[in-house]
Enzyme design. Structure first.
Site, PDB file in Angstrom:
ATOM      1  N   ARG A  11      30.762 -18.309  29.587  1.00 48.23           N
ATOM      2  CA  ARG A  11      31.499 -18.413  30.849  1.00 48.23           C
ATOM      3  C   ARG A  11      30.488 -18.572  31.974  1.00 48.23           C
ATOM      4  NH1 ARG A  11      33.100 -14.096  32.448  1.00 48.23           N
ATOM      5  NH2 ARG A  11      32.551 -12.680  30.789  1.00 48.23           N
ATOM      6  N   TYR A  36      33.481 -25.081  26.867  1.00 47.37           N
ATOM      7  CA  TYR A  36      33.314 -23.789  26.196  1.00 47.37           C
ATOM      8  C   TYR A  36      34.463 -22.807  26.450  1.00 47.37           C
ATOM      9  CZ  TYR A  36      31.967 -19.001  25.524  1.00 47.37           C
ATOM     10  OH  TYR A  36      32.000 -17.683  25.160  1.00 47.37           O
ATOM     11  N   LYS A  42      41.069 -16.187  29.894  1.00 47.38           N
ATOM     12  CA  LYS A  42      40.593 -15.476  31.091  1.00 47.38           C
ATOM     13  C   LYS A  42      41.283 -16.011  32.355  1.00 47.38           C
ATOM     14  CE  LYS A  42      37.647 -13.145  28.623  1.00 47.38           C
ATOM     15  NZ  LYS A  42      37.922 -11.736  28.312  1.00 47.38           N
ATOM     16  N   HIS A  67      42.034  -6.333  31.034  1.00 46.27           N
ATOM     17  CA  HIS A  67      41.028  -6.735  30.054  1.00 46.27           C
ATOM     18  C   HIS A  67      40.898  -5.595  29.039  1.00 46.27           C
ATOM     19  CE1 HIS A  67      36.580  -8.147  29.424  1.00 46.27           C
ATOM     20  NE2 HIS A  67      37.383  -8.702  28.559  1.00 46.27           N
ATOM     21  N   SER A 123      31.868  -6.379  28.632  1.00 49.53           N
ATOM     22  CA  SER A 123      31.358  -7.167  27.505  1.00 49.53           C
ATOM     23  C   SER A 123      30.266  -6.395  26.767  1.00 49.53           C
ATOM     24  CB  SER A 123      30.744  -8.467  28.023  1.00 49.53           C
ATOM     25  OG  SER A 123      31.710  -9.188  28.709  1.00 49.53           O
ATOM     26  N   CYS A 157      30.399  -4.039  24.550  1.00 42.24           N
ATOM     27  CA  CYS A 157      30.594  -2.607  24.297  1.00 42.24           C
ATOM     28  C   CYS A 157      31.446  -2.371  23.048  1.00 42.24           C
ATOM     29  CB  CYS A 157      31.238  -1.924  25.493  1.00 42.24           C
ATOM     30  SG  CYS A 157      30.169  -1.860  26.934  1.00 42.24           S
ATOM     31  N   ASP A 186      41.440  -8.088  23.286  1.00 40.70           N
ATOM     32  CA  ASP A 186      40.798  -8.504  24.552  1.00 40.70           C
ATOM     33  C   ASP A 186      41.676  -8.326  25.787  1.00 40.70           C
ATOM     34  OD1 ASP A 186      38.462  -9.550  25.836  1.00 40.70           O
ATOM     35  OD2 ASP A 186      39.460 -11.489  26.046  1.00 40.70           O
ATOM     36  N   ARG A 210      30.366 -17.818  18.692  1.00 37.76           N
ATOM     37  CA  ARG A 210      31.719 -17.275  18.569  1.00 37.76           C
ATOM     38  C   ARG A 210      32.431 -17.709  17.308  1.00 37.76           C
ATOM     39  NH1 ARG A 210      33.760 -14.091  23.096  1.00 37.76           N
ATOM     40  NH2 ARG A 210      32.084 -14.218  24.617  1.00 37.76           N
TER      41      ARG A 210
HETATM   42  C1  OXD Z   1      34.528 -11.874  27.577  1.00 36.73           C
HETATM   43  C2  OXD Z   1      35.208 -12.485  26.425  1.00 36.73           C
HETATM   44  O1  OXD Z   1      33.563 -12.450  28.070  1.00 36.73           O
HETATM   45  O2  OXD Z   1      36.184 -11.878  25.934  1.00 36.73           O
HETATM   46  O3  OXD Z   1      34.962 -10.804  28.014  1.00 36.73           O
HETATM   47  O4  OXD Z   1      34.815 -13.574  25.986  1.00 36.73           O
HETATM   48 MN    MN Z   2      36.853 -10.237  27.106  1.00 36.92          MN
END
Ligand code: OXD
Ligand code: MN
Length: 606
Positions: A73, A215, A224, A244, A266, A268, A291, A387
């Protein structure tokens, strides 16, 4: 399907306008079928963008390698273009919406030349659920179409719900790489240079315009962009929560079930927690989402959550049979891999997959790579943000109710981050407002992998929403406070702060994490039932000694340390929030949070 067959005149007009602007060679309305998915994958294989993987080991799986400028991102190219700058707030990039549309209209002009425009009608949430929302994404990327098939519900069934005049969030996406007549991508991932990428949100008109990146989070606009940035605005206006957060189902040895959501920045381990294999005998954890959670109030005054997504877009490196066996099993078939390494027998490999590289690999840049364990400087074979995109229904522990259109009733919210010091293993908020305070100060240790930030410092990421809130974060805090004020607190989820990442003097993790986190979940479960398993402290309700069963390898003294109040550390924490964190929100910081800060400080005896 072609545009002529669409019943929705507004949608038809919107597509026709986009066609006139972007100039694709052809247009297709996606039907969401398996045949369509297979055709998209075949197109990308033919264009040299995808490699089919070993059908014996990974049936139905393919590997993509993206452009090195298009691997994550792009937060500094992500915009919240609200009418007034102050509505975007200090933590979002802002551009005047009219100016941004002007700039992007010029970028979109002719941007799909030589390509097909795909129109993707998609539902975030089970099709037809009251909590679900419909979007329509226009894209020139078959990779995006295939990923959207997995991550959302796509196609004819969505158009049926939309009918002839239903509401949808319009989403534009173009990779920003028109093709000259007769030219193909020829194996090169199409995208625009970094300074031409734009991920734009128009919160008042509820539009998403994305340009230049192919991406994940920049291009799969349901995730998102819609499910968090735009949905957070809708949730504010309509009195619900778009967060989130993972959603998990937990069953105790007596068969009692509860649902818990959790927000973590992110890196964690959200996906790992959502698919946890409990070490505690008799307990069961199942997955509803990993997510995003959308939560609305039921007639009984409880909050019900749905997972708006239909798949997992997870980080590959670090995923292995120890850290997350359920994810490993989920991604064995029908999975799109992006930027992982390729083995000689067309299997995938990444750092910390649980075994050494089996011979020569092709790394995520497409170069030969041979593992050299003596070379600490060796570049990874898989990109750290590589990913997998996999259907949620393939997860061996997906909860049977994961697609229940009514959602699941939530008993607890968890907040957490990587905190090597001070923050205890688990801490229950004394009240809703104390819980909102906890969410507002979420922070996580910056690891060496993060660019531009000093390793070892704490980066505050309130509610893990910093990159995903579509409006001013101070107003977002207020929204959470109002939810508490306007509902019966006894029916609201209880709020907890957890920390799996405490380290000792030698820099080693004290708590083993992963499956042993079930011990903490069990304490939380019992707390939600009002168990007498806690002690009141200045910072919140902590576990009574022995209330959390101790994993092997954690001494009694260690356990005591991570379950008690580090008064000196907390004084520093409070000072950091007061001096560095809360001032960012200016006069939009709700007075209730400043009062919480004062109250904790007083209880600590500062
Ligand atoms: C993030 C994802 O960046 O879920 O939080 O990809
Ligand atoms: Mn996320």
């Amino acid at each position: 399907m072609n545009i002529g067959e669409l019943k929705h005149t507004g949608l038809k007009q919107w597509i026709e306008d986009a066609v006139a602007l972007m100039g694709p060679d052809s247009v297709e309305v996606c039907d969401g079928s398996q045949a369509e998915y297979d055709r998209m994958i075949q197109l990308t294989i033919d264009a040299g963008l995808a490699t089919p993987l070993n059908p014996q080991k990974l049936p139905g799986c393919v590997l993509f390698r993206s452009d090195p400028s298009d691997v994550a991102r792009v937060e500094n190219r992500t915009y919240i273009a609200s009418e007034k700058q102050e509505d975007a707030g200090p933590t979002n990039n802002w551009v005047d919406p009219a100016e941004l549309k002007k700039t992007m209209t010029e970028l979109y002009r002719g941007s799909m030349k030589g390509r097909t425009m795909y129109v993707i009608p998609f539902s975030m949430g089970p099709v037809g659920s009251d909590i679900a929302k419909i979007g329509v994404e226009i894209t020139d990327s078959p990779y995006v179409v295939a990923n959207m098939h997995i991550m959302t519900r796509v196609g004819a069934k969505v158009l049926d719900v939309l009918g002839s005049g239903g509401y949808y969030v319009p989403c534009f996406h173009s990779v920003g790489k028109p093709l000259e007549p007769g030219k193909q991508d020829g194996g090169t991932w199409p995208c625009a240079p970094l300074d031409k990428k734009y991920i734009s949100h128009f919160p008042e008109t509820r539009e998403i315009w994305s340009y230049g990146s192919g991406y994940g989070g920049n291009a799969l606009l349901g995730k998102k962009c819609l499910a968090l940035r735009i949905a957070s605005v809708l949730a504010r206006d309509e009195g619900w929560l778009a967060e989130h957060m993972l959603i998990l189902k937990i069953t105790n040895p007596q068969g009692e079930v509860k649902y818990i959501t959790g927000a973590f920045p992110s890196a964690c381990g959200k996906t790992n927690l959502a698919m946890l294999v409990p070490k505690l005998p008799g307990w069961k954890v199942e997955t509803v989402g990993d997510d995003i959670a959308w939560m609305k109030f039921g007639a009984d005054g409880r909050l019900y959550a749905i997972n708006p997504e239909a798949g997992f877009f997870g980080v590959a490196p670090g995923t292995n049979m120890e850290s997350n066996p359920n994810a490993m099993l989920t991604i064995k078939k029908n999975t799109i891999y992006t930027n992982v390494a390729l083995t000689e027998d067309k299997d995938v490999w990444w750092e910390m997959i649980g075994s050494d590289a089996p011979g020569k690999l092709i790394d995520w840049n497409g170069n030969e790579w041979v593992q050299d364990k003596n070379n600490k400087e060796q570049k990874p074979a898989a990109h750290p943000n590589s990913r997998f995109t996999a259907p949620a229904k393939q997860c061996p522990v997906i909860a049977q109710e994961w697609e229940d259109p009514r959602g699941v009733p939530i008993s607890a919210f968890l907040f957490g981050g990587r905190r090597p010091k001070t923050i205890p293993l688990v801490n229950q908020a004394k009240s809703w407002i104390h819980g909102v305070f906890m969410g507002s100060i979420v922070g996580s240790e910056v690891t060496a992998a993060a660019l531009d930030l000093k390793a070892g410092t704490i980066r505050r990421d309130p509610f893990a929403m910093l990159p995903f809130c579509g409006y001013h974060m101070g107003d977002y805090f207020k929204h959470w406070i109002k939810i508490g004020q306007s509902h019966d607190e006894s029916r609201l989820p209880k709020i907890f702060f957890v920390n799996w990442f405490r380290k000792n003097e030698a820099g080693k993790f004290i708590w083993p994490g992963y499956g042993d986190n079930s011990r903490v979940l069990a304490w939380i479960f019992d707390r939600c039932n009002g168990a007498d398993n806690y002690v009141e402290t200045a910072i919140g309700n902590l576990p009574k000694p022995d209330a959390i069963s101790r994993p092997g390898g954690v001494s009694e003294a260690d356990m005591k340390e991570i379950c008690s109040v580090d008064t000196e550390g907390w004084k520093k924490e409070i000072a950091d929030v007061r001096e560095n964190h809360y001032p960012k929100f200016g006069d939009k910081l709700p007075g209730e949070l400043a009062a919480e800060l004062d109250a904790i400080e007083k209880r600590l005896g500062v």
